[in-house]
Design a protein around this motif. Sequence first.
Motif, PDB file in Angstrom:
ATOM      1  N   GLU A 114      13.077  54.596 -36.135  1.00 31.35           N
ATOM      2  CA  GLU A 114      14.043  55.611 -36.897  1.00 31.35           C
ATOM      3  C   GLU A 114      14.544  56.592 -35.531  1.00 31.35           C
ATOM      4  O   GLU A 114      15.076  57.811 -36.360  1.00 31.35           O
ATOM      5  CB  GLU A 114      13.347  56.106 -38.033  1.00 31.35           C
ATOM      6  CG  GLU A 114      12.376  55.459 -38.981  1.00 31.35           C
ATOM      7  CD  GLU A 114      13.649  54.717 -39.323  1.00 31.35           C
ATOM      8  OE1 GLU A 114      15.304  55.254 -39.588  1.00 31.35           O
ATOM      9  OE2 GLU A 114      13.232  53.773 -39.977  1.00 31.35           O
ATOM     10  N   ARG A 115      14.380  56.799 -33.902  1.00 34.83           N
ATOM     11  CA  ARG A 115      14.847  57.538 -33.590  1.00 34.83           C
ATOM     12  C   ARG A 115      16.487  57.584 -33.442  1.00 34.83           C
ATOM     13  O   ARG A 115      17.270  56.617 -33.760  1.00 34.83           O
ATOM     14  CB  ARG A 115      14.864  57.089 -31.714  1.00 34.83           C
ATOM     15  CG  ARG A 115      15.158  56.572 -31.167  1.00 34.83           C
ATOM     16  CD  ARG A 115      14.525  56.006 -29.927  1.00 34.83           C
ATOM     17  NE  ARG A 115      15.114  55.378 -28.806  1.00 34.83           N
ATOM     18  CZ  ARG A 115      15.488  53.544 -28.534  1.00 34.83           C
ATOM     19  NH1 ARG A 115      13.897  53.113 -29.625  1.00 34.83           N
ATOM     20  NH2 ARG A 115      15.353  53.277 -27.823  1.00 34.83           N
ATOM     21  N   PRO A 116      17.172  58.268 -33.131  1.00 36.33           N
ATOM     22  CA  PRO A 116      18.970  58.957 -33.807  1.00 36.33           C
ATOM     23  C   PRO A 116      19.735  58.454 -32.376  1.00 36.33           C
ATOM     24  O   PRO A 116      18.613  57.675 -31.300  1.00 36.33           O
ATOM     25  CB  PRO A 116      18.771  60.455 -33.124  1.00 36.33           C
ATOM     26  CG  PRO A 116      17.819  60.745 -32.595  1.00 36.33           C
ATOM     27  CD  PRO A 116      16.631  59.728 -32.786  1.00 36.33           C
ATOM     28  N   VAL A 117      20.438  57.624 -33.173  1.00 34.32           N
ATOM     29  CA  VAL A 117      21.066  56.954 -31.938  1.00 34.32           C
ATOM     30  C   VAL A 117      22.452  57.916 -31.343  1.00 34.32           C
ATOM     31  O   VAL A 117      23.024  58.452 -31.809  1.00 34.32           O
ATOM     32  CB  VAL A 117      22.427  55.373 -33.014  1.00 34.32           C
ATOM     33  CG1 VAL A 117      23.295  55.023 -32.443  1.00 34.32           C
ATOM     34  CG2 VAL A 117      21.783  54.357 -33.620  1.00 34.32           C
ATOM     35  N   LEU A 118      22.007  57.211 -29.940  1.00 32.69           N
ATOM     36  CA  LEU A 118      22.770  57.704 -29.342  1.00 32.69           C
ATOM     37  C   LEU A 118      24.257  58.226 -28.570  1.00 32.69           C
ATOM     38  O   LEU A 118      24.606  58.620 -27.790  1.00 32.69           O
ATOM     39  CB  LEU A 118      21.992  58.519 -27.761  1.00 32.69           C
ATOM     40  CG  LEU A 118      20.043  58.682 -27.478  1.00 32.69           C
ATOM     41  CD1 LEU A 118      19.563  59.019 -26.267  1.00 32.69           C
ATOM     42  CD2 LEU A 118      20.288  60.058 -28.778  1.00 32.69           C
TER      43      LEU A 118
END
Length: 189
Positions: free
Chosen positions: A156-160
């Motif tokens: 679920e880490r942020p999309v960069l």
Amino acid sequence: MPENGARIALFGKPGAGKSTFAGLLGKECSASGPSLRIIKIADPLYELQRTVYETAGVLAPEAGVQDGQLLNALGAHLRRINPNCLTDRFAVRVAAVHREVPGAVVVCDDMRAPDAAALAGMGFLLVELTAPDEVRAARKAQRGDLSPGDEQHSTERPVLAEPWRRVDNSGGLDVLRERAARLLAEVRS
């Protein structure tokens, strides 16, 4: 619009309204133009979720019901074993849609950070949906998931990646429908 149809990948935090927005894009397409197909990168994870429940001797969840903790774990392990396994399978399904329905708009409503480069490479326009945390929490509580996914989990880490467009989903459904129509008109031009 490209000859093989537009490709849109939606991303955002859980509860931002990605699936709802994809459905509204579909309604706009059926009212005014080309066919739209929603393809989920996570379809193989839902198949595995069903298998895990059946193996555990428990009735598998209905379609659309998620065990977020299980899906987080399955996604992490599949990507550990083969980082491209989900996007490779997804690419095959996208190509099949364009063969079967030339000119169809393809929407992915569940892109995650590890998928962004692959989808951009496939010609998907990246669209970020946002909503205030309290709105997202209320939406997630209404979904009826078996367990919530962990927003701090590696899957679920942020999309960069920089999105092509951002869509604010803090208003009501009518506002979101207008934004879907506007986005689709922009994609078609």
